[in-house]
Design an enzyme around this catalytic site. Structure first.
Site, PDB file in Angstrom:
ATOM      1  N   ARG A 143       0.851  -1.198   0.000  1.00  8.14           N
ATOM      2  CA  ARG A 143       0.000   0.000   0.000  1.00  8.14           C
ATOM      3  C   ARG A 143       0.884   1.245   0.000  1.00  8.14           C
ATOM      4  O   ARG A 143       1.149   1.842   1.046  1.00  8.14           O
ATOM      5  CB  ARG A 143      -0.929  -0.010   1.218  1.00  8.14           C
ATOM      6  N   HIS A 216       6.950 -11.968   8.529  1.00  8.06           N
ATOM      7  CA  HIS A 216       7.573 -10.667   8.305  1.00  8.06           C
ATOM      8  C   HIS A 216       7.976 -10.021   9.636  1.00  8.06           C
ATOM      9  O   HIS A 216       9.079  -9.479   9.767  1.00  8.06           O
ATOM     10  CB  HIS A 216       6.619  -9.762   7.534  1.00  8.06           C
ATOM     11  N   ASP A 238       1.741   0.433   8.295  1.00 13.85           N
ATOM     12  CA  ASP A 238       1.781   1.417   7.209  1.00 13.85           C
ATOM     13  C   ASP A 238       0.465   2.162   7.008  1.00 13.85           C
ATOM     14  O   ASP A 238       0.254   2.782   5.959  1.00 13.85           O
ATOM     15  CB  ASP A 238       2.200   0.752   5.901  1.00 13.85           C
ATOM     16  N   ASP A 239      -0.397   2.129   8.013  1.00 10.42           N
ATOM     17  CA  ASP A 239      -1.664   2.861   7.920  1.00 10.42           C
ATOM     18  C   ASP A 239      -1.924   3.629   9.217  1.00 10.42           C
ATOM     19  O   ASP A 239      -3.038   3.668   9.721  1.00 10.42           O
ATOM     20  CB  ASP A 239      -2.831   1.914   7.617  1.00 10.42           C
ATOM     21  N   ASP A 315      -0.474 -11.262  17.294  1.00 10.56           N
ATOM     22  CA  ASP A 315      -0.983 -10.366  18.339  1.00 10.56           C
ATOM     23  C   ASP A 315      -1.856 -11.108  19.341  1.00 10.56           C
ATOM     24  O   ASP A 315      -1.728 -10.907  20.559  1.00 10.56           O
ATOM     25  CB  ASP A 315      -1.739  -9.182  17.725  1.00 10.56           C
ATOM     26  N   SER A 346      -7.339  -7.293   7.537  1.00  8.83           N
ATOM     27  CA  SER A 346      -8.526  -7.580   8.349  1.00  8.83           C
ATOM     28  C   SER A 346      -9.812  -7.258   7.602  1.00  8.83           C
ATOM     29  O   SER A 346     -10.897  -7.400   8.150  1.00  8.83           O
ATOM     30  CB  SER A 346      -8.488  -6.783   9.654  1.00  8.83           C
TER      31      SER A 346
END
Length: 472
Positions: A143, A216, A238-239, A315, A346
């Site tokens: 993205r 990753h 990245d968001d 998580d 998600s």
């Protein structure tokens, strides 16, 4: 070198003196030879011709005197030239000695300056080691537009503290636009994770993205902790956009982590951080639930987690008791990150209800002046218990209505998970549990503002006992 010149010119002076003596001796010898020859010449003439040799003697003596005067004059001129040269060389020696003295002084000053610069350079390196808080890594994939927004948000506040927070972008995969975007910034270091191994999901129908994300994360953390040797890492996605006091917040939290090893990680996120549930940007909480979404951990903790890192859902894995082992997490009341990623792995789950309304802190809190010792484990239990005891109890149905009509903080007891979910739904906060712990909970207690500034405590069946509260 100057001393060598001095020796050389002294030798020349001695040589000139020897030459002068030699010339004088030659002149004396020559005079003696002429006198002997004249005497011999006189004996060759008869006595009647005695006047002839006398005249000849006068002429010869005159010539001899002229020769002697000429020789002495030539010798004198040569000696003066030599003496002048020696005098000039001696003057040059004096100048060279003065130059050497000046150069020695300049060398001493230069040496002192170099030593001072070396010390300052070493001090800067020491200061850098001492003041470096954490590496900041943005986890990216495909993205590029989101990544640009995130980087720009970070650089807005990171530039002034860049030495404390080196910035990295870690890309999973080979999306060319993401790579190009990351490399267009000189202020960060780009890393790329290329993994061609096939993904085997544990259950049919699972998204392989969660498996790739876990791989990753492990690769990036290993790189930063073990290859780049950072002592702490802040993980962003990245968001995300960050708050103005994001870096000051984590610096204060890092100091807290050093003192209290029961803190497993520090997060910038509050799952119930929507605008309608928050009020005070200076309040921090301990939580038994890992918040994620902008969090910091230490190398010592990663040493423990890395060997057993999960294949997917990292998580939720961190939220398991077997992994956090009773350690807790620091979170703010008002979020220091904002998640704008409606489209991602998600698939936008809960975005409009829970993520979009999040309040991003816009106040510059001076964290350096704040006393955060109340967050230490031994103090926090008493601190939180006192807050809870001072809250007014609410019983029965219509908790929302009753809370709205009471001044000050309130507390509502729940019996079990279904009861909690029912009450949480009434207020509009997160209903989800993981491994027996509600989101944001501490000792089974979930706290939020409703309406601000009133605190609402949803209290579990064992919370009072865990907090050491009796007679309530």
């Amino acid at each position: 070198m100057v001393h060598k010149f001095l020796c050389d010119f002294r030798f020349l002076l001695l040589a000139a003196a020897v030459a002068f003596i030699y010339i004088q001796m030659r002149l004396f010898t020559t005079q003696s030879e002429y006198a002997d020859r004249l005497a011999a010449a006189v004996t060759l003439f008869p006595k009647g011709y005695a006047f002839v040799p006398s005249k000849l003697l006068i002429i010869m003596c005159s010539q001899h005197l002229d020769f002697q005067v000429e020789a002495e004059t030539r010798c004198t001129v040569q000696m003066r030239k030599l003496i002048d040269q020696i005098s000039m060389q001696q003057s040059r020696i004096v100048d060279l000695e003065e130059d050497k003295k000046r150069q020695d002084e300049e060398y001493g000053q230069m040496k002192a300056l170099v030593q001072d610069l070396e010390f300052k350079g070493l001090q800067r390196r020491v200061d850098k080691i001492q003041t470096q808080v954490a590496a900041v890594v943005i986890m990216a994939c495909n993205r590029a537009d989101y990544l640009e927004r995130t980087i720009n948000s970070i650089l807005k506040y990171q530039n002034v503290v860049a030495s404390k927070y080196p910035l990295f972008v870690s890309q999973d995969g080979s999306d060319p636009q993401v790579r190009k975007k990351a490399l267009s910034y000189d202020q960060l270091t780009y890393m790329q994770h290329l993994d061609s191994k096939p993904v085997q999901t544990a259950r049919p129908g699972e998204l392989i993205a969660y498996y790739k994300i876990a791989r990753h994360y492990k690769w990036a953390m290993d790189e930063l902790f073990y290859k780049h040797n950072f002592s702490r890492v802040i993980i962003l996605e990245d968001d995300m956009e960050i708050a103005p006091d994001f870096f000051d917040y984590f610096e204060a939290a890092a100091a807290l982590m050093e003192k209290d090893k029961t803190i497993m990680a520090v997060s910038s996120w509050n799952d119930n951080g929507q605008k309608q549930f928050v009020h005070d940007p200076e309040i921090l909480y301990r939580s038994d639930f890992f918040p994620g979404l902008g969090w910091m951990l230490t190398r010592s903790t990663w040493n423990e987690l890395s060997p057993k890192w999960p294949k997917a859902y990292w998580d939720d894995w961190l939220r398991l008791q077997e992994n956090h082992k009773g350690r807790q997490f620091i979170r703010p009341e008002v979020c220091r990150t904002y998640n704008f990623g409606e489209h991602g792995s998600s698939l936008g789950q809960f975005f409009r209800q829970y993520l979009e309304p999040i309040k991003l802190n816009d106040v510059q809190v001076d964290w350096k002046s704040k006393d955060l010792s109340y967050l230490m484990e031994d103090k926090y239990v008493k601190h939180f218990a006192e807050l809870l005891k001072n809250a007014k109890p609410i019983n029965g149905a219509d908790a929302v209505l009753k809370a709205s009509n009471i001044r000050g903080d309130v507390r509502v007891r729940y019996k079990d998970q279904p009861d909690f979910e029912r009450i949480a739904q009434q207020f509009g906060v997160f209903q989800e549990w993981k491994d027996g712990v509600p989101r944001t909970a501490y000792k089974g207690v979930v706290v939020f503002r409703y309406p601000p500034p009133r605190r609402v405590f949803l209290v579990g069946p064992n919370s009072f006992k865990l907090l050491g509260i009796e007679g309530v």
